[in-house]
Design a protein around this motif. Sequence first.
Motif, PDB file in Angstrom:
ATOM      1  N   LEU A 149      43.935  37.515  44.851  1.00 54.39           N
ATOM      2  CA  LEU A 149      44.276  38.603  45.759  1.00 54.39           C
ATOM      3  C   LEU A 149      44.778  38.071  47.093  1.00 54.39           C
ATOM      4  CD1 LEU A 149      44.269  41.615  46.522  1.00 54.39           C
ATOM      5  CD2 LEU A 149      41.869  41.335  47.200  1.00 54.39           C
ATOM      6  N   PHE A 150      44.056  37.118  47.678  1.00 55.86           N
ATOM      7  CA  PHE A 150      44.477  36.570  48.962  1.00 55.86           C
ATOM      8  C   PHE A 150      45.791  35.807  48.846  1.00 55.86           C
ATOM      9  CE2 PHE A 150      39.812  36.493  50.456  1.00 55.86           C
ATOM     10  CZ  PHE A 150      39.948  37.769  50.982  1.00 55.86           C
ATOM     11  N   SER A 151      46.018  35.187  47.697  1.00 55.49           N
ATOM     12  CA  SER A 151      47.274  34.464  47.497  1.00 55.49           C
ATOM     13  C   SER A 151      48.457  35.423  47.424  1.00 55.49           C
ATOM     14  CB  SER A 151      47.189  33.626  46.217  1.00 55.49           C
ATOM     15  OG  SER A 151      48.406  32.969  45.963  1.00 55.49           O
ATOM     16  N   GLN A 152      48.271  36.558  46.775  1.00 61.50           N
ATOM     17  CA  GLN A 152      49.373  37.511  46.629  1.00 61.50           C
ATOM     18  C   GLN A 152      49.738  38.186  47.940  1.00 61.50           C
ATOM     19  OE1 GLN A 152      48.133  40.188  43.515  1.00 61.50           O
ATOM     20  NE2 GLN A 152      48.731  38.779  41.871  1.00 61.50           N
ATOM     21  N   ILE A 153      48.778  38.330  48.848  1.00 62.11           N
ATOM     22  CA  ILE A 153      49.084  38.972  50.132  1.00 62.11           C
ATOM     23  C   ILE A 153      49.304  37.955  51.249  1.00 62.11           C
ATOM     24  CG2 ILE A 153      47.875  41.086  49.522  1.00 62.11           C
ATOM     25  CD1 ILE A 153      45.502  40.192  51.100  1.00 62.11           C
ATOM     26  N   GLY A 154      49.365  36.663  50.894  1.00 61.35           N
ATOM     27  CA  GLY A 154      49.739  35.630  51.845  1.00 61.35           C
ATOM     28  C   GLY A 154      48.673  35.231  52.835  1.00 61.35           C
ATOM     29  N   LEU A 155      47.409  35.288  52.445  1.00 63.35           N
ATOM     30  CA  LEU A 155      46.327  34.945  53.363  1.00 63.35           C
ATOM     31  C   LEU A 155      45.688  33.595  53.048  1.00 63.35           C
ATOM     32  CD1 LEU A 155      44.479  38.371  53.800  1.00 63.35           C
ATOM     33  CD2 LEU A 155      46.297  37.344  55.185  1.00 63.35           C
ATOM     34  N   VAL A 156      46.227  32.864  52.062  1.00 66.86           N
ATOM     35  CA  VAL A 156      45.714  31.530  51.781  1.00 66.86           C
ATOM     36  C   VAL A 156      46.124  30.587  52.906  1.00 66.86           C
ATOM     37  CG1 VAL A 156      45.828  29.578  50.176  1.00 66.86           C
ATOM     38  CG2 VAL A 156      45.705  31.911  49.296  1.00 66.86           C
ATOM     39  N   ASN A 157      45.244  29.677  53.268  1.00 70.64           N
ATOM     40  CA  ASN A 157      45.435  28.738  54.371  1.00 70.64           C
ATOM     41  C   ASN A 157      45.467  29.442  55.720  1.00 70.64           C
ATOM     42  OD1 ASN A 157      45.592  26.053  55.217  1.00 70.64           O
ATOM     43  ND2 ASN A 157      47.813  26.149  55.430  1.00 70.64           N
ATOM     44  N   THR A 158      44.770  30.576  55.806  1.00 70.47           N
ATOM     45  CA  THR A 158      44.551  31.261  57.076  1.00 70.47           C
ATOM     46  C   THR A 158      43.059  31.590  57.172  1.00 70.47           C
ATOM     47  OG1 THR A 158      44.861  33.524  56.238  1.00 70.47           O
ATOM     48  CG2 THR A 158      46.839  32.297  56.885  1.00 70.47           C
ATOM     49  N   TYR A 159      42.658  32.038  58.354  1.00 77.08           N
ATOM     50  CA  TYR A 159      41.257  32.412  58.563  1.00 77.08           C
ATOM     51  C   TYR A 159      41.001  33.909  58.351  1.00 77.08           C
ATOM     52  CZ  TYR A 159      40.830  27.774  60.662  1.00 77.08           C
ATOM     53  OH  TYR A 159      40.822  26.413  60.881  1.00 77.08           O
ATOM     54  N   TRP A 160      42.018  34.647  57.933  1.00 79.12           N
ATOM     55  CA  TRP A 160      41.868  36.083  57.743  1.00 79.12           C
ATOM     56  C   TRP A 160      40.886  36.451  56.630  1.00 79.12           C
ATOM     57  CZ3 TRP A 160      42.860  39.717  61.056  1.00 79.12           C
ATOM     58  CH2 TRP A 160      43.844  39.522  62.013  1.00 79.12           C
ATOM     59  N   PRO A 161      40.752  35.664  55.543  1.00 76.69           N
ATOM     60  CA  PRO A 161      39.740  36.031  54.543  1.00 76.69           C
ATOM     61  C   PRO A 161      38.341  36.157  55.118  1.00 76.69           C
ATOM     62  CG  PRO A 161      41.264  34.451  53.603  1.00 76.69           C
ATOM     63  CD  PRO A 161      41.607  34.569  55.058  1.00 76.69           C
ATOM     64  N   TRP A 162      37.976  35.316  56.067  1.00 78.49           N
ATOM     65  CA  TRP A 162      36.639  35.396  56.659  1.00 78.49           C
ATOM     66  C   TRP A 162      36.503  36.649  57.533  1.00 78.49           C
ATOM     67  CZ3 TRP A 162      38.842  31.054  54.988  1.00 78.49           C
ATOM     68  CH2 TRP A 162      38.039  30.129  54.298  1.00 78.49           C
ATOM     69  N   VAL A 163      37.612  37.064  58.149  1.00 74.39           N
ATOM     70  CA  VAL A 163      37.578  38.305  58.917  1.00 74.39           C
ATOM     71  C   VAL A 163      37.367  39.498  57.986  1.00 74.39           C
ATOM     72  CG1 VAL A 163      38.909  39.820  60.438  1.00 74.39           C
ATOM     73  CG2 VAL A 163      39.018  37.329  60.736  1.00 74.39           C
ATOM     74  N   LEU A 164      38.081  39.517  56.874  1.00 71.40           N
ATOM     75  CA  LEU A 164      37.941  40.627  55.929  1.00 71.40           C
ATOM     76  C   LEU A 164      36.559  40.629  55.289  1.00 71.40           C
ATOM     77  CD1 LEU A 164      41.454  40.519  54.212  1.00 71.40           C
ATOM     78  CD2 LEU A 164      40.669  41.989  56.075  1.00 71.40           C
ATOM     79  N   TRP A 165      36.047  39.459  54.949  1.00 70.20           N
ATOM     80  CA  TRP A 165      34.692  39.388  54.398  1.00 70.20           C
ATOM     81  C   TRP A 165      33.671  39.902  55.413  1.00 70.20           C
ATOM     82  CZ3 TRP A 165      35.839  33.822  52.404  1.00 70.20           C
ATOM     83  CH2 TRP A 165      36.394  33.886  51.119  1.00 70.20           C
ATOM     84  N   GLY A 166      33.881  39.580  56.676  1.00 76.14           N
ATOM     85  CA  GLY A 166      32.964  40.045  57.701  1.00 76.14           C
ATOM     86  C   GLY A 166      33.006  41.551  57.877  1.00 76.14           C
ATOM     87  N   LEU A 167      34.187  42.134  57.827  1.00 76.19           N
ATOM     88  CA  LEU A 167      34.312  43.583  57.982  1.00 76.19           C
ATOM     89  C   LEU A 167      33.764  44.339  56.783  1.00 76.19           C
ATOM     90  CD1 LEU A 167      37.905  43.796  59.529  1.00 76.19           C
ATOM     91  CD2 LEU A 167      35.717  44.109  60.709  1.00 76.19           C
TER      92      LEU A 167
END
Length: 297
Positions: A149-167
């Motif tokens: 999922l994160f790869s398809q929306i271009g969030l790999v190699n960014t810190y945004w996954p941790w933001v989304l997990w936190g929210l």
Amino acid sequence: MTVTKPAPFAPAKTTPQRRSATGTSKRRQVITYVLLLILGVFFVGPFLWLVLAALKTPAEWGSLPIRLLPDQAQWSNFVDALTQMDFLGYARNSLFLATIFSVLITLSSALVGFGFARLKAPGKGVLFLILLSTMMIPQILTLLPTYVLFSQIGLVNTYWPWVLWGLASSPYFVFLFRQFFATLPRELEDAAIIDGAGWGRIFFTIFLPLSRPVLITSFLLSFTGSWGDYIGPALLLDLDHTTLAVAITAWYQDPAGNVIPTVQAAAAVLYIVPVLLIFFFSQRYFVRSSVGSGIKG
């Protein structure tokens, strides 16, 4: 007038049953202390072994039979651990990710827990049971779909996954906050509502400050979990943006490409010590949170 002398004080006799109960209680205390001591050795033993390994030479590390204590403490291993790679830079990455994730997941879990505890809505109990049931799903099962999922929306190699997990909040933390907020008297929000306060103001000005023990517990548990996470950063981040947990396993090699275990052990000790200090100085809040979040329907 005849003065009657008071009868001499006679100490109460200790019956055999009372002596037996006292002896049984003492034996239980001794057994409890012995068991706690054994458990303490099992928990502290691996860390002590790691510290001793960090003070050895590579030859002492691989010697047989295994030598527990080094001939001479190699404090230079800790210097090499700090200088052979950008230790502080990777530590900043870990600190940034752990802090952002912990703050967001604590606030989002507190908000969801407040809703389950104080607001009325149809099907609230069923939704809460569904939320708790997600705790039974092993996290490793969701790792591959999450990466896709994160790869398809271009969030790999960014810190945004941790933001989304936190929210997204945490079911366990939601449970803690829900149980704590359910113990507070109903008069708190009734008085605030009479004064014209909305639910948002009630949450942030009344309930959130009162939940400090649970807030600190939630933050510390999420912080240590994120600080010690290896799989997430290894899967989603490259070596330049990764965390200290991944960097320790990727560096500390000799010219032949072999891992230097003693320097790696020293780096692991430096990696663990901050979390141990944080837990040592904040452990009382875990006790308060456990007491304040007791089971309540």
